[in-house]
Write a protein that holds these residues in place. Structure first.
Motif, short mmCIF file in Angstrom:
data_model
loop_
_atom_site.label_atom_id
_atom_site.label_comp_id
_atom_site.label_asym_id
_atom_site.label_seq_id
_atom_site.Cartn_x
_atom_site.Cartn_y
_atom_site.Cartn_z
N ARG A 277 0.85 -1.19 0.00
CA ARG A 277 0.00 0.00 0.00
C ARG A 277 0.88 1.25 0.00
N ALA A 278 0.53 2.19 -0.84
CA ALA A 278 1.30 3.41 -0.96
C ALA A 278 0.37 4.57 -1.26
N VAL A 279 0.85 5.77 -0.96
CA VAL A 279 0.10 6.99 -1.25
C VAL A 279 0.92 7.78 -2.28
N VAL A 280 0.23 8.41 -3.22
CA VAL A 280 0.89 9.19 -4.26
C VAL A 280 1.31 10.53 -3.66
N VAL A 281 2.62 10.80 -3.67
CA VAL A 281 3.14 11.99 -3.00
C VAL A 281 3.62 13.06 -3.96
N CYS A 282 3.78 12.72 -5.24
CA CYS A 282 4.27 13.69 -6.21
C CYS A 282 3.71 13.33 -7.58
N VAL A 283 3.19 14.32 -8.30
CA VAL A 283 2.76 14.09 -9.69
C VAL A 283 3.36 15.18 -10.57
N ASN A 284 3.73 14.78 -11.77
CA ASN A 284 4.26 15.69 -12.78
C ASN A 284 3.08 16.32 -13.50
N GLU A 285 2.98 17.64 -13.43
CA GLU A 285 1.83 18.35 -14.00
C GLU A 285 1.72 18.17 -15.51
N ALA A 286 2.81 17.80 -16.16
CA ALA A 286 2.76 17.56 -17.60
C ALA A 286 1.90 16.34 -17.94
#
Length: 237
Positions: free
Chosen positions: A145-154
């Motif tokens: 189980r993991a949480v998304v901590v960073c996304v690339n806006e592109a």
């Protein structure tokens, strides 16, 4: 005699799944975790995860954590020097191989192998060229189980940041986004795994947008959304 391995550890899903396979393979003995850390902020480079959460992962794995503490914007020469110094220290403690969670970025694999060759060390890639949709299915089936901590806006908008990495998240990904985020679309923080006795309790903090200068020839800025993760009482997921 088992091969002594240091795991290149981002704290996210790919390195966690790669480690899972190494721990189940009697040919190998994982002895250390190695992580690049932004020393100015006390956070994992690129992922933005606080060092205390990284340390909580290492405690649950019962593995020593070796941090490469880098300045906020290191030059490539400085990055390579500090990485090589850390590897030499680990080599002196018996490490002969370094394992990575990379899946299909050939240029990155070649770079890693070249850097290790300079020290007469070898690289391992337990997930190499496995279909990324298959890897995510395995990840979910095994109970990671993991949480998304960073996304690339592109690639992804703010709404994807701070979400649980689960089947709903994968169904929501736009066309063209790799399921594992292998092109840098998103990064994660692992808070539970088959080899953790207990999940890491955490709370979601602020979501912020940060921009960075892009490489020559690309768009003027790269923009990322970060969800701060705080060690503490477990949130309801």
């Amino acid at each position: 005699m088992a091969i002594s391995i240091t795991m290149s550890w981002s704290g996210g899903k790919d390195s966690a799944l790669a480690l899972y396979h190494l721990l189940r393979d009697g040919r190998y003995q994982v002895t250390h975790l190695l992580t690049n850390v932004n020393a100015h902020y006390g956070r994992v480079s690129m992922h933005g995860v606080r060092v205390e959460l990284l340390e909580a992962q290492a405690q649950r794995l019962a593995l020593p954590l070796h941090q490469v503490r880098l300045p906020e914007a290191p030059s490539m020469a400085e990055y390579e020097h500090q990485t090589q110094t850390a590897l030499q220290e680990l080599q002196a403690q018996g490490t002969t191989h370094v394992a990575f969670g990379d899946i299909f970025l050939e240029d990155l694999r070649v770079y890693r192998e070249q850097q290790l060759t300079q020290l007469a060390m070898q690289a391992l890639f337990p997930l190499w060229q496995r279909p990324t949709a298959e890897l995510l299915h395995e990840y979910l089936t095994l109970g990671f189980r993991a949480v998304v901590v960073c996304v690339n806006e592109a690639y992804l908008d703010r709404s994807f940041c701070g979400r649980l990495l689960d089947a709903d998240f994968l169904r929501a990904l736009p066309a063209g986004v790799d399921p594992c985020g292998e092109n840098g679309e998103y990064h994660t923080f692992l808070f539970d795994a088959p080899y953790f006795k207990h999940p890491i309790p955490f709370q979601r903090g602020d979501i912020v947008r940060r921009t960075y200068p892009a490489p020559v020839g690309e768009a003027p800025l790269s923009a990322f959304w970060y969800c701060d993760i705080l060690l503490g009482e477990m949130v309801k997921l």
